[in-house]
Design a protein around this motif. Sequence first.
Motif, PDB file in Angstrom:
ATOM      1  N   THR A  32       0.830  -1.206   0.000  1.00 44.54           N
ATOM      2  CA  THR A  32       0.000   0.000   0.000  1.00 44.54           C
ATOM      3  C   THR A  32       0.862   1.253   0.000  1.00 44.54           C
ATOM      4  O   THR A  32       0.498   2.267  -0.623  1.00 44.54           O
ATOM      5  N   SER A  33       2.011   1.217   0.676  1.00 40.64           N
ATOM      6  CA  SER A  33       2.919   2.368   0.698  1.00 40.64           C
ATOM      7  C   SER A  33       3.423   2.699  -0.698  1.00 40.64           C
ATOM      8  O   SER A  33       3.640   3.872  -1.035  1.00 40.64           O
ATOM      9  N   LEU A  34       3.588   1.674  -1.532  1.00 43.78           N
ATOM     10  CA  LEU A  34       4.018   1.907  -2.907  1.00 43.78           C
ATOM     11  C   LEU A  34       2.981   2.723  -3.678  1.00 43.78           C
ATOM     12  O   LEU A  34       3.331   3.546  -4.531  1.00 43.78           O
ATOM     13  N   TYR A  35       1.699   2.495  -3.393  1.00 50.87           N
ATOM     14  CA  TYR A  35       0.649   3.296  -4.024  1.00 50.87           C
ATOM     15  C   TYR A  35       0.785   4.755  -3.617  1.00 50.87           C
ATOM     16  O   TYR A  35       0.612   5.664  -4.432  1.00 50.87           O
ATOM     17  N   PHE A  36       1.072   4.978  -2.330  1.00 50.53           N
ATOM     18  CA  PHE A  36       1.228   6.354  -1.863  1.00 50.53           C
ATOM     19  C   PHE A  36       2.418   7.028  -2.554  1.00 50.53           C
ATOM     20  O   PHE A  36       2.358   8.203  -2.917  1.00 50.53           O
TER      21      PHE A  36
END
Length: 253
Positions: A32-36
């Motif tokens: 999910t951090s990669l999406y951010f």
Amino acid sequence: MNLYGIQAIYKAEMARMWRTVLQSIASPVISTSLYFIVFGAAIGTRMAEIDGVSYGAFIIPGLIMLLLLNESISNASFGIYMPKFTGTIYEVLSAPVSPVEIVVGYVGAAATKSVLLGLLVLVTARLFVDYQILHPFWMLAFLILTAVTFSLFGFIIGVWADGFEKLQIIPLMIVTPLAFLGGSFYSITMLPPFWQTVTLFNPVVYLISGFRWSFYGAADVHIGVSVGMTLVFLSVCLTLVWWIFRTGYKLKP
């Protein structure tokens, strides 16, 4: 109510999460951090605001909801499937615990894991994007309600599945596409009128819209409708779980 029975099931399920920290916690948080990083920090700086909110902040509720749906279903379905696979489900069914207590134990543990992950991702998002939460009580309430509802849905999938591949069919082929098409990365008001109408048939729209309202006070659908649709799906799941234990569907030979 047999609290000891609920506690035993709950602790066993939670212990499984701590034994697989990299898979259960680190992996979804990093993903999910990669999406951010990509959509929030990189692409978001080049996009206009949506409803007065920066694009990076706008997608936070959608990404958390996407994570919550997948993790709730995955945790609950795997939790009940493994006892079926190993045959220990018969020991659980013969133990002095009622169907309600069994469901509370398994679904409660799955929902707890999902809520913890959602909160952890929310904290992690602060490293990449500035955001605000206008209605923190409703944000937490919506988080818990969604986690419980889709953990029940995952429980049903776990009972229905008779192979590991079936555990992933609905999350990968139905839930994830619906989440991406349900306004995770955009407002449905940006769509042409025809597609706005079509999108309203996507149940995930109401979840993401309601959750986003708790952050910024803006939503594609009225918050009352979002809560109502979630409660309707919760009622359907409760009815199906009742039917499963009433008939012994795939639990009893």
